[in-house]
Design a protein around this motif. Structure first.
Motif, PDB file in Angstrom:
ATOM      1  N   VAL A  81       0.851  -1.184   0.000  1.00  0.00           N
ATOM      2  CA  VAL A  81       0.000   0.000   0.000  1.00  0.00           C
ATOM      3  C   VAL A  81       0.890   1.239   0.000  1.00  0.00           C
ATOM      4  O   VAL A  81       1.720   1.412   0.897  1.00  0.00           O
ATOM      5  CB  VAL A  81      -0.930   0.007   1.226  1.00  0.00           C
ATOM      6  CG1 VAL A  81      -1.780   1.271   1.238  1.00  0.00           C
ATOM      7  CG2 VAL A  81      -1.813  -1.233   1.220  1.00  0.00           C
ATOM      8  N   LEU A  82       0.727   2.094  -0.999  1.00  0.00           N
ATOM      9  CA  LEU A  82       1.479   3.340  -1.095  1.00  0.00           C
ATOM     10  C   LEU A  82       0.549   4.496  -0.762  1.00  0.00           C
ATOM     11  O   LEU A  82      -0.461   4.702  -1.431  1.00  0.00           O
ATOM     12  CB  LEU A  82       2.048   3.535  -2.503  1.00  0.00           C
ATOM     13  CG  LEU A  82       3.105   2.528  -2.971  1.00  0.00           C
ATOM     14  CD1 LEU A  82       2.457   1.322  -3.642  1.00  0.00           C
ATOM     15  CD2 LEU A  82       4.079   3.191  -3.944  1.00  0.00           C
ATOM     16  N   ASP A  85      -1.853   6.496   6.271  1.00  0.00           N
ATOM     17  CA  ASP A  85      -2.619   5.536   7.061  1.00  0.00           C
ATOM     18  C   ASP A  85      -4.052   5.391   6.553  1.00  0.00           C
ATOM     19  O   ASP A  85      -4.650   4.324   6.667  1.00  0.00           O
ATOM     20  CB  ASP A  85      -2.634   5.963   8.532  1.00  0.00           C
ATOM     21  CG  ASP A  85      -1.300   5.710   9.223  1.00  0.00           C
ATOM     22  OD1 ASP A  85      -0.464   4.977   8.658  1.00  0.00           O
ATOM     23  OD2 ASP A  85      -1.096   6.254  10.327  1.00  0.00           O
ATOM     24  N   MET A  88      -4.098   2.824   3.907  1.00  0.00           N
ATOM     25  CA  MET A  88      -3.918   1.505   4.509  1.00  0.00           C
ATOM     26  C   MET A  88      -5.200   1.023   5.187  1.00  0.00           C
ATOM     27  O   MET A  88      -5.568  -0.150   5.095  1.00  0.00           O
ATOM     28  CB  MET A  88      -2.775   1.555   5.524  1.00  0.00           C
ATOM     29  CG  MET A  88      -2.533   0.230   6.246  1.00  0.00           C
ATOM     30  SD  MET A  88      -1.993  -1.100   5.144  1.00  0.00           S
ATOM     31  CE  MET A  88      -0.235  -0.751   5.072  1.00  0.00           C
ATOM     32  N   GLY A 104       3.288  -1.387   4.078  1.00  0.00           N
ATOM     33  CA  GLY A 104       2.971   0.022   3.884  1.00  0.00           C
ATOM     34  C   GLY A 104       4.176   0.860   3.509  1.00  0.00           C
ATOM     35  O   GLY A 104       5.216   0.809   4.187  1.00  0.00           O
ATOM     36  N   VAL A 105       4.051   1.628   2.424  1.00  0.00           N
ATOM     37  CA  VAL A 105       5.069   2.601   2.023  1.00  0.00           C
ATOM     38  C   VAL A 105       4.502   3.986   2.285  1.00  0.00           C
ATOM     39  O   VAL A 105       3.481   4.360   1.694  1.00  0.00           O
ATOM     40  CB  VAL A 105       5.446   2.444   0.535  1.00  0.00           C
ATOM     41  CG1 VAL A 105       6.462   3.521   0.131  1.00  0.00           C
ATOM     42  CG2 VAL A 105       6.010   1.053   0.258  1.00  0.00           C
ATOM     43  N   ASN A 106       5.129   4.738   3.167  1.00  0.00           N
ATOM     44  CA  ASN A 106       4.571   6.001   3.629  1.00  0.00           C
ATOM     45  C   ASN A 106       4.776   7.108   2.597  1.00  0.00           C
ATOM     46  O   ASN A 106       5.893   7.499   2.288  1.00  0.00           O
ATOM     47  CB  ASN A 106       5.225   6.405   4.956  1.00  0.00           C
ATOM     48  CG  ASN A 106       4.602   7.665   5.525  1.00  0.00           C
ATOM     49  OD1 ASN A 106       3.459   7.986   5.217  1.00  0.00           O
ATOM     50  ND2 ASN A 106       5.351   8.371   6.349  1.00  0.00           N
ATOM     51  N   GLY A 111       2.006   8.330   9.189  1.00  0.00           N
ATOM     52  CA  GLY A 111       2.358   6.984   8.775  1.00  0.00           C
ATOM     53  C   GLY A 111       2.639   6.020   9.911  1.00  0.00           C
ATOM     54  O   GLY A 111       3.704   5.407   9.950  1.00  0.00           O
ATOM     55  N   THR A 114       2.140   2.783   7.820  1.00  0.00           N
ATOM     56  CA  THR A 114       2.939   2.695   6.597  1.00  0.00           C
ATOM     57  C   THR A 114       4.359   3.071   6.984  1.00  0.00           C
ATOM     58  O   THR A 114       4.742   4.239   6.972  1.00  0.00           O
ATOM     59  CB  THR A 114       2.383   3.641   5.510  1.00  0.00           C
ATOM     60  OG1 THR A 114       2.209   4.941   6.070  1.00  0.00           O
ATOM     61  CG2 THR A 114       1.033   3.144   5.010  1.00  0.00           C
ATOM     62  N   ASP A 115       5.155   2.056   7.328  1.00  0.00           N
ATOM     63  CA  ASP A 115       6.410   2.322   8.030  1.00  0.00           C
ATOM     64  C   ASP A 115       7.647   2.324   7.140  1.00  0.00           C
ATOM     65  O   ASP A 115       8.757   2.478   7.635  1.00  0.00           O
ATOM     66  CB  ASP A 115       6.591   1.323   9.183  1.00  0.00           C
ATOM     67  CG  ASP A 115       6.335  -0.107   8.778  1.00  0.00           C
ATOM     68  OD1 ASP A 115       6.454  -0.420   7.586  1.00  0.00           O
ATOM     69  OD2 ASP A 115       6.002  -0.918   9.659  1.00  0.00           O
ATOM     70  N   ARG A 118       9.512   6.531   1.631  1.00  0.00           N
ATOM     71  CA  ARG A 118       9.518   6.514   0.166  1.00  0.00           C
ATOM     72  C   ARG A 118      10.925   6.302  -0.386  1.00  0.00           C
ATOM     73  O   ARG A 118      11.125   5.535  -1.331  1.00  0.00           O
ATOM     74  CB  ARG A 118       8.943   7.829  -0.367  1.00  0.00           C
ATOM     75  CG  ARG A 118       8.886   7.912  -1.882  1.00  0.00           C
ATOM     76  CD  ARG A 118       8.551   9.324  -2.352  1.00  0.00           C
ATOM     77  NE  ARG A 118       7.373   9.853  -1.694  1.00  0.00           N
ATOM     78  CZ  ARG A 118       6.933  11.087  -1.873  1.00  0.00           C
ATOM     79  NH1 ARG A 118       7.585  11.924  -2.671  1.00  0.00           N
ATOM     80  NH2 ARG A 118       5.848  11.508  -1.251  1.00  0.00           N
TER      81      ARG A 118
END
Length: 305
Positions: A81-82, A85, A88, A104-106, A111, A114-115, A118
């Motif tokens: 998931v890009l 939160d 997500m 998760g890509v913050n 975030g 999403t940890d 980028r």
């Protein structure tokens, strides 16, 4: 397509779905680069349909297979998931019943879920494909709204379910029951029912406790109660919780702050732990408390002249 069990999904993910926030050139470019990198590493790449419809206007995604959440749940080993939160939370509710692990890509602000930063996105993918990510299970809430003895609506929430007074600035009155036992009658702006994951969201701003995400309790956090003795309460995750609206002019219920339903006087909201759970995958070196220090700015020195 080769079938993977739950453990193989973690050890050797080969079919990867990408879900992105809409209307963002930065996320569009990140998603395109990620899709190309995973493909070069030999992974099969799916793009979630609504993501493709929106982001496809900004970058060329025609070479990738697009599909809905049902197909992602049936075939993907991992969903990346890009976004922030909010992105997500939406993906988690849509994929919960399929047991697809989430990464998760913050691309947003805080975030908490999403940890992966980028700038670290591509370097982390090698660890993901080689099975070095660490799984962590998170509980969800299942909620149903009852009106005149019939189910009006139901939904899941990873963060929280909130009953509040809506747009009118008048207190609502509700009764709280736990496992069928009357607990209290409360006049307030509302009540937050939060999972440990949601304890760092709306619940935190309302004075609720921070719960480690591996806990399985449920936090009940009043919103501006008329009686100051109404304090946050933590109950067992096996508890059956019921909220009955005694007085309400414009009350509403919110699921993760994304799905909203109008409520009426006499409605009942029943909550319990969902039979489904969410599995997050974290990169090597991830730890919850350093993340809290960073996001909540703990231990920072005051800025002086």
């Amino acid at each position: 397509m080769q079938e993977f069990g739950p453990m193989n999904r973690l050890r050797h993910p080969r079919t990867i779905a990408l879900v992105g926030k809409y209307h963002s050139p930065e996320i569009a470019e990140s998603l395109r680069r990620l899709a190309e990198y995973l493909y070069e590493r030999g992974a099969s790449v799916f793009i979630e349909r609504e993501t493709a419809e929106h982001i496809g206007k900004l970058v060329d995604l025609s070479r990738w297979v697009t599909c809905g959440f049902n197909d992602i749940g049936a075939h993907a080993d991992v969903a990346i998931v890009l976004g922030g939160d909010g992105t997500m939370l939406n993906a988690a509710r849509r994929l919960a019943r399929y047991c697809v692990p989430l990464v998760g890509v913050n691309q947003g602000r805080l975030g908490f879920m999403t940890d992966i930063a980028r700038e670290d996105m591509l370097t982390c993918m090698d660890d993901l494909l080689d099975g070095r990510f660490t799984p962590e299970s998170r509980m969800l809430l299942a909620a149903e709204v009852i009106r005149d003895g019939r189910e009006l609506a139901e939904n899941l929430a990873l963060n929280d379910v909130v009953v509040d007074k809506g747009a009118i600035g008048r207190l609502i009155e509700l009764e709280l029951f736990i496992d069928g036992e009357f607990v209290y009658n409360m006049r307030s702006d509302g009540l937050i029912v939060s999972t440990p994951t949601g304890s760092t969201a709306y619940s935190l701003s309302a004075g609720g406790p921070i719960l480690h995400p591996t806990l399985t309790g449920i936090a009940l956090v009043p919103l501006c109660p008329h009686a100051l003795s109404n304090r946050p309460v933590l109950v067992d995750d096996h508890a059956d919780i019921e909220l009955r609206l005694v007085q309400a002019a414009d009350a509403r219920i919110h699921f993760d702050g994304q799905v909203t339903l109008d409520l009426q006087r006499g409605d009942s909201v029943r909550l319990r732990r969902s039979e489904h759970s969410i599995r997050f995958l974290h990169p090597p070196g991830y730890s919850y408390f350093p993340m809290l220090r960073q996001k909540l700015h703990w231990s920072e020195k005051p800025k002086g002249p």
